[in-house]
Design a protein around this motif. Structure first.
Motif, PDB file in Angstrom:
ATOM      1  N   ARG A 112       0.853  -1.188   0.000  1.00 38.08           N
ATOM      2  CA  ARG A 112       0.000   0.000   0.000  1.00 38.08           C
ATOM      3  C   ARG A 112       0.889   1.238   0.000  1.00 38.08           C
ATOM      4  O   ARG A 112       1.351   1.691   1.045  1.00 38.08           O
ATOM      5  CB  ARG A 112      -0.931  -0.015   1.213  1.00 38.08           C
ATOM      6  CG  ARG A 112      -1.842  -1.239   1.245  1.00 38.08           C
ATOM      7  CD  ARG A 112      -2.844  -1.198   2.383  1.00 38.08           C
ATOM      8  NE  ARG A 112      -3.693  -2.379   2.378  1.00 38.08           N
ATOM      9  CZ  ARG A 112      -4.775  -2.517   1.633  1.00 38.08           C
ATOM     10  NH1 ARG A 112      -5.148  -1.525   0.836  1.00 38.08           N
ATOM     11  NH2 ARG A 112      -5.499  -3.629   1.669  1.00 38.08           N
ATOM     12  N   GLY A 118       0.142   4.235  -1.703  1.00 40.65           N
ATOM     13  CA  GLY A 118      -0.533   5.515  -1.925  1.00 40.65           C
ATOM     14  C   GLY A 118      -0.513   5.917  -3.380  1.00 40.65           C
ATOM     15  O   GLY A 118       0.180   5.329  -4.222  1.00 40.65           O
ATOM     16  N   GLU A 119      -1.280   6.967  -3.686  1.00 38.38           N
ATOM     17  CA  GLU A 119      -1.445   7.390  -5.075  1.00 38.38           C
ATOM     18  C   GLU A 119      -0.146   7.865  -5.713  1.00 38.38           C
ATOM     19  O   GLU A 119       0.140   7.559  -6.872  1.00 38.38           O
ATOM     20  CB  GLU A 119      -2.488   8.523  -5.155  1.00 38.38           C
ATOM     21  CG  GLU A 119      -3.891   8.139  -4.729  1.00 38.38           C
ATOM     22  CD  GLU A 119      -4.088   8.297  -3.219  1.00 38.38           C
ATOM     23  OE1 GLU A 119      -3.087   8.581  -2.521  1.00 38.38           O
ATOM     24  OE2 GLU A 119      -5.232   8.149  -2.761  1.00 38.38           O
ATOM     25  N   TRP A 178       3.152   7.167  -5.156  1.00 36.73           N
ATOM     26  CA  TRP A 178       4.123   6.135  -5.520  1.00 36.73           C
ATOM     27  C   TRP A 178       3.554   5.133  -6.504  1.00 36.73           C
ATOM     28  O   TRP A 178       4.284   4.583  -7.339  1.00 36.73           O
ATOM     29  CB  TRP A 178       4.669   5.442  -4.279  1.00 36.73           C
ATOM     30  CG  TRP A 178       5.662   6.285  -3.560  1.00 36.73           C
ATOM     31  CD1 TRP A 178       5.510   6.912  -2.367  1.00 36.73           C
ATOM     32  CD2 TRP A 178       6.973   6.624  -4.026  1.00 36.73           C
ATOM     33  NE1 TRP A 178       6.648   7.624  -2.052  1.00 36.73           N
ATOM     34  CE2 TRP A 178       7.555   7.466  -3.042  1.00 36.73           C
ATOM     35  CE3 TRP A 178       7.715   6.302  -5.160  1.00 36.73           C
ATOM     36  CZ2 TRP A 178       8.833   7.982  -3.173  1.00 36.73           C
ATOM     37  CZ3 TRP A 178       8.996   6.815  -5.294  1.00 36.73           C
ATOM     38  CH2 TRP A 178       9.542   7.642  -4.306  1.00 36.73           C
ATOM     39  N   VAL A 206      -3.944  11.865  -7.907  1.00 38.83           N
ATOM     40  CA  VAL A 206      -2.644  12.468  -7.636  1.00 38.83           C
ATOM     41  C   VAL A 206      -2.751  13.957  -7.954  1.00 38.83           C
ATOM     42  O   VAL A 206      -3.157  14.327  -9.059  1.00 38.83           O
ATOM     43  CB  VAL A 206      -1.533  11.817  -8.476  1.00 38.83           C
ATOM     44  CG1 VAL A 206      -0.196  12.530  -8.237  1.00 38.83           C
ATOM     45  CG2 VAL A 206      -1.408  10.340  -8.148  1.00 38.83           C
TER      46      VAL A 206
END
Length: 217
Positions: free
Chosen positions: A84, A86-87, A89, A168
């Motif tokens: 997990r 995130g947007e 990465w 993002v």
């Protein structure tokens, strides 16, 4: 109805914040993608048939599927694998994978076009295929490779706009947020075009400077 200059004045610094994020994403994805792409391109010219087949399959998948689908696969697939990130990465990784596939083909085509006699001469003095690729063929391919890598980097930078679909907050997403709150699509999209054009023009200029300063082998 005329141009709402008040919205334009308000949007300029907000879009600048999105521009910083776009440049950060493009820099990270470009660094990872070009590094991996060079490695994959050299592997595709190496002596291991199974490795060449894997690289060819990877490149075929990248070139044969839309980037938007690749972004969704990474964004929704990594959490299923327990990652997990995130947007931000997830977007960087998706763009890196895409960039690496195209750079691998650039490297394979450019390095593979270097005169074959040099490979035979290097083998005659006992150099391995890996050393020939790394120390003989790759350095001679860097200068002719620069224009193609520049085009790929420009495409990568423009493709960062697709990361707005996974929230993002890059340049395009920041413009969409302003449009949603002030409903001034013409002004904001015109500003977005100016921002992207300015960034890409600078990138193209830097590429030309680098290309002129590289030694001709």
């Amino acid at each position: 109805m005329g141009i709402d200059w008040g919205v334009v004045q308000m949007a300029v610094p907000l879009l600048a914040e999105g521009t910083v994020m776009t440049l950060k994403i493009a820099a990270l994805a470009g660094l990872l993608g070009i590094s991996c792409g060079i490695a994959l391109g050299l592997i595709s010219l190496g002596g291991w048939a199974w490795a060449r087949a894997l690289v060819a399959a990877y490149v075929s998948f990248i070139r044969g599927t839309p980037l938007l689908i690749q972004i969704f696969i990474v964004f929704f697939g990594l959490p299923l694998m327990g990652l997990r990130l995130g947007e931000f990465w997830a977007g960087v990784i998706a763009l890196s994978f895409n960039c690496a596939g195209y750079v691998a083909e650039i490297v394979r085509g450019t390095v593979g076009s270097v005169e074959k006699g040099q490979t035979e001469a290097a083998k005659s003095i006992g150099m391995t295929q890996g050393k020939i690729l790394l120390y003989i063929l790759l350095p001679q391919s860097i200068r002719p490779m620069v224009p193609a890598l520049t085009n790929d980097t420009i495409t990568l930078l423009k493709n960062t706009s697709l990361l707005s679909v996974i929230s993002v907050y890059e340049l395009t997403r920041s413009g969409q947020a302003i449009i949603a709150s002030h409903f001034a699509p013409l002004e904001i999209f015109a500003l977005l075009a100016i921002y992207y054009y300015a960034i890409i023009s600078v990138l193209a200029w830097v590429s030309r400077v680098i290309e002129r300063r590289l030694p001709a082998w």
